[in-house]
Design a protein around this motif. Structure first.
Motif, mmCIF file in Angstrom:
data_model
loop_
_atom_site.group_PDB
_atom_site.id
_atom_site.type_symbol
_atom_site.label_atom_id
_atom_site.label_comp_id
_atom_site.label_asym_id
_atom_site.label_seq_id
_atom_site.Cartn_x
_atom_site.Cartn_y
_atom_site.Cartn_z
ATOM 1 N N THR A 167 53.829 37.568 49.941
ATOM 2 C CA THR A 167 54.790 36.464 50.065
ATOM 3 C C THR A 167 56.196 37.044 50.204
ATOM 4 O OG1 THR A 167 53.325 35.283 48.558
ATOM 5 C CG2 THR A 167 55.447 34.263 49.025
ATOM 6 N N LEU B 175 54.572 30.184 53.342
ATOM 7 C CA LEU B 175 54.839 30.972 52.135
ATOM 8 C C LEU B 175 53.814 30.699 51.040
ATOM 9 C CD1 LEU B 175 58.709 30.573 52.113
ATOM 10 C CD2 LEU B 175 57.490 32.735 52.310
ATOM 11 N N LYS C 218 53.266 39.975 46.512
ATOM 12 C CA LYS C 218 53.748 41.023 47.419
ATOM 13 C C LYS C 218 53.794 40.541 48.873
ATOM 14 C CE LYS C 218 50.415 43.738 46.052
ATOM 15 N NZ LYS C 218 49.817 42.847 45.054
ATOM 16 N N SER D 294 46.988 41.968 42.061
ATOM 17 C CA SER D 294 46.626 40.954 43.048
ATOM 18 C C SER D 294 47.255 39.621 42.658
ATOM 19 C CB SER D 294 45.102 40.826 43.088
ATOM 20 O OG SER D 294 44.735 39.954 44.120
ATOM 21 N N GLY E 107 46.566 44.562 45.817
ATOM 22 C CA GLY E 107 46.868 44.804 44.401
ATOM 23 C C GLY E 107 45.659 44.758 43.476
HETATM 24 N N1 LIG Z 1 54.672 29.015 42.754
HETATM 25 C C1 LIG Z 1 54.744 30.289 43.148
HETATM 26 N N2 LIG Z 1 53.753 30.803 43.905
HETATM 27 C C2 LIG Z 1 53.878 32.093 44.282
HETATM 28 C C3 LIG Z 1 54.975 32.902 43.932
HETATM 29 N N3 LIG Z 1 54.797 34.115 44.471
HETATM 30 C C4 LIG Z 1 53.633 34.070 45.147
HETATM 31 N N4 LIG Z 1 53.078 32.855 45.030
HETATM 32 C C5 LIG Z 1 51.788 32.410 45.600
HETATM 33 O O1 LIG Z 1 50.792 33.196 45.002
HETATM 34 C C6 LIG Z 1 49.763 33.480 45.933
HETATM 35 C C7 LIG Z 1 49.493 34.952 45.962
HETATM 36 O O2 LIG Z 1 50.566 35.623 46.545
HETATM 37 P P1 LIG Z 1 50.380 36.878 47.501
HETATM 38 O O3 LIG Z 1 51.735 37.194 48.027
HETATM 39 O O4 LIG Z 1 49.287 36.642 48.448
HETATM 40 O O5 LIG Z 1 49.926 37.974 46.423
HETATM 41 P P2 LIG Z 1 49.694 39.526 46.671
HETATM 42 O O6 LIG Z 1 50.459 40.228 45.598
HETATM 43 O O7 LIG Z 1 50.000 39.894 48.056
HETATM 44 O O8 LIG Z 1 48.139 39.643 46.360
HETATM 45 P P3 LIG Z 1 47.079 40.732 46.948
HETATM 46 O O9 LIG Z 1 47.207 40.706 48.416
HETATM 47 O O10 LIG Z 1 45.764 40.252 46.442
HETATM 48 O O11 LIG Z 1 47.468 42.036 46.336
HETATM 49 C C8 LIG Z 1 50.208 32.892 47.269
HETATM 50 O O12 LIG Z 1 49.541 31.674 47.486
HETATM 51 C C9 LIG Z 1 51.694 32.658 47.086
HETATM 52 O O13 LIG Z 1 52.155 31.554 47.823
HETATM 53 C C10 LIG Z 1 56.005 32.328 43.113
HETATM 54 O O14 LIG Z 1 56.990 32.963 42.740
HETATM 55 N N5 LIG Z 1 55.826 31.025 42.759
#
Ligand SMILES: Nc1nc2c(ncn2[C@@H]2O[C@H](COP(=O)(O)OP(=O)(O)OP(=O)(O)O)[C@@H](O)[C@H]2O)c(=O)[nH]1
Ligand SMILES: [Mg+2]
Length: 547
Positions: free
Chosen positions: A86, A358, A84, A80, A391
């Motif tokens: 994003t 994003l 992913k 999580s 996740g």
């Molecule tokens: N600064 C930064 N923030 C990031 C990056 N990748 C993702 N984020 C942030 O991290 C947070 C979580 O990202 P998600 O894409 O929602 O994560 P996920 O893997 O889909 O999480 P689950 O849905 O819980 O499995 C979001 O607010 C994104 O904007 C990165 O490379 N850099």
């Protein structure tokens, strides 16, 4: 409708082949005149022509179905908050930009919710220690916040955190920002039930109490996708990654804490805030102006706009910053952080930018399918299905049904999280969890032929963290006394994940592609995505030739 049994046809005294009722039916009737014969043959020709036309149509449809069938299926995996969803947004920006832009307005609700939640977390952190002195649960809560934004150090709780810097304006902030706390509740309800006319008429908060995840049967046994808004306030006690597991607890301090609101994708959460939704004003489309939600007195923007100066004042207050520092709460590094842009986000005519979308955080539950028509080189266009999974630990059992048909996996490991613990199990370090998950995926025999691309993600946050002096060796003892700079640390992680793949893969021929990524960065990610696209297509062709 039940079909009635037909009476037996009259017996004309001719021998009929009992073994072939169709030829029996086609036999000419007895005493057939030449005219009757001609019309019978004509009818047969017409029937054959009609039947051939139907066959042609069926063949054509089948060809089309094959053409439209997903030729590449990709699974996004990782813990999580690894990035992913994003990553999916970046695919959308690249391959379906019109749809992505059309949906930007709908993300307003999530962005507001993320902002309001940051405000609440500050207010929680400012709460004077004396208020909760007799309540051990609150005492822990005052020190601990969501793991993803808690910077854990191996040195333990500092003296200053116990004494606590006084924030003289605390009561004032709390009183003036109270409407935002109510708004948080309302936004969650609105996103959960976009069709609800009066979201505030829903039942008490308890009616939105945490729903244990129960995958619902879907076509081919796959569960129904769901999206969650995280509400959990987790607590943790610092511990080095290779050391003793830390004590943990979760302590709700208000009725809204400790719960997550499930939003089923079937409810179409985007509807509530899209321009087509009821949030728009009846402004004429002929005026050339975007229909204005800002003219709707019920729109959440008004409360946010009115509270903006107080939010701004609190966020700029030196005592507040000091208090957050004492509590090691670095909101800047947490998901959905918008506090540095309060005036822009709370403006009445605010439209989220690509970067805002994003950054917006919504937790995924279950598996969400996205389809893209992706062209590459001379290739006119291949249908891709990309599956975005939840996740969190209780979501991972939903992944397996997708293993059979997929061609590639993009695995995301957020390496900036080396000093953080899982929200769902605060005894587990996040990078440790990613490594375990990685090992399970790359050693899986079912996935032996699947192409794997690894994104070591959140490199921007990793760099900022190392520059701020957070030492990897405090959390990963095996790092030893190597330099604590970005190049050395990223190389270390690259080797660690690479070596694990090499040691446990059931397919020694499999080439592993590793990228250092920051998937919120559109320019960098676009280049990486096109590389990955070519790798997957090439790998796919190779596998197809081998089969
Ligand atoms: N600064 C930064 N923030 C990031 C990056 N990748 C993702 N984020 C942030 O991290 C947070 C979580 O990202 P998600 O894409 O929602 O994560 P996920 O893997 O889909 O999480 P689950 O849905 O819980 O499995 C979001 O607010 C994104 O904007 C990165 O490379 N850099
Ligand atoms: Mg997600």
């Amino acid at each position: 409708m039940a079909r009635q049994k037909q009476p037996d046809p009259p017996d004309h005294g001719r021998r009929r082949s009992l073994s072939d009722p169709l030829s029996a039916a086609m036999l000419p009737p007895p005493n057939e005149s030449p005219h009757e014969r001609e019309s019978r043959l004509q009818a047969a020709t017409d029937a054959k022509r009609a039947s051939d036309a139907i066959d042609d149509m069926l063949r054509h449809e089948q060809r089309n179905r094959k053409k439209n069938r997903a030729e590449v299926q990709v699974l996004l995996l990782g813990q999580s908050e690894s990035g992913k969803s994003t990553c999916i947004k970046q695919f959308q920006l690249l391959h379906t930009p019109a749809a992505f832009h059309a949906e930007r307005i709908a993300w307003r609700a999530v962005i507001y919710l993320n902002l309001v939640r940051s405000v609440r977390r500050i207010l929680d952190a400012l709460q004077p220690e004396t208020e909760s002195i007799d309540d051990p649960a609150d005492e822990v809560d005052a020190y601990s916040l969501e793991p993803a934004s808690l910077i854990i150090s191996a040195t333990g709780r500092p003296e200053s955190a116990i004494l606590g810097t006084k924030v003289p304006n605390y009561e004032g902030y709390r009183a003036r920002l109270q409407p935002l706390i109510q708004l948080e509740d309302r936004l969650i309800r609105l996103l959960s039930s976009p069709d609800e006319d009066e979201p505030t008429h829903l039942g008490p908060w308890e009616s939105l109490a945490p729903q244990p995840y129960t995958p619902q049967p879907h076509q081919n046994g796959r569960p129904t996708p769901t999206i969650m808004i995280p509400q959990t306030v987790q607590t943790s006690v610092p511990s080095p990654m290779n050391g003793t597991p830390p004590a943990s607890t979760s302590s709700p301090t208000s009725s809204m804490r400790g719960s997550e609101v499930a939003i089923h994708t079937s409810t179409n959460w985007k509807k509530a805030f899209s321009l087509g939704g009821k949030a728009k004003s009846p402004k004429s489309a002929h005026s050339g102006e975007i229909e204005g939600w800002w003219e709707d007195p019920d729109d959440p923007v008004h409360i946010l706009h009115a509270c903006a100066p107080y939010m701004q004042e609190m966020w700029r207050d030196k005592n507040v910053r000091e208090r957050l520092r004492e509590k090691r709460l670095r909101l800047e590094e947490s998901s959905g952080f918008y506090l540095n842009e309060i005036p822009r986000i709370t403006a009445k005519k605010y439209i989220p930018t690509d970067a805002d979308v994003l950054k917006a955080r919504l937790k995924t539950m279950g598996v969400v399918e996205h389809t893209f028509l992706i062209s590459s080189g001379s290739n006119r266009g291949v249908h891709w299905k990309i599956y975005d999974v939840g996740g969190a630990r209780n979501q991972r059992q939903a992944w397996a049904p997708y293993f059979e048909d997929i061609n590639a996996i993009i695995f995301l490991a957020p390496i900036s999280a080396f000093d953080q613990v899982l929200a769902e199990d605060t005894r587990v370090n996040r990078v440790e969890d990613s490594l375990q998950l990685w090992q399970q995926v790359v050693s899986n025999k079912l996935l032996a032929k699947v192409n794997i691309v690894l994104f070591l993600n959140k490199c921007d946050l990793l760099q900022a963290k190392l520059e701020a002096g957070v030492r990897l060796s405090h959390h990963m003892i095996s790092y030893g006394d190597r330099p604590n700079d970005y190049d050395s640390v990223s190389k270390y992680f690259r080797n660690k994940f690479g070596a694990l793949h090499h040691n446990v893969t059931p397919n020694k021929e499999r080439e592993l592609y590793i990228h250092l990524t920051a998937v919120t960065d559109t320019r960098r990610t676009a280049t990486i995505i096109s590389n990955v696209r070519d790798i997957i297509i090439k790998g796919n062709l190779r596998t197809m030739k081998l089969v």
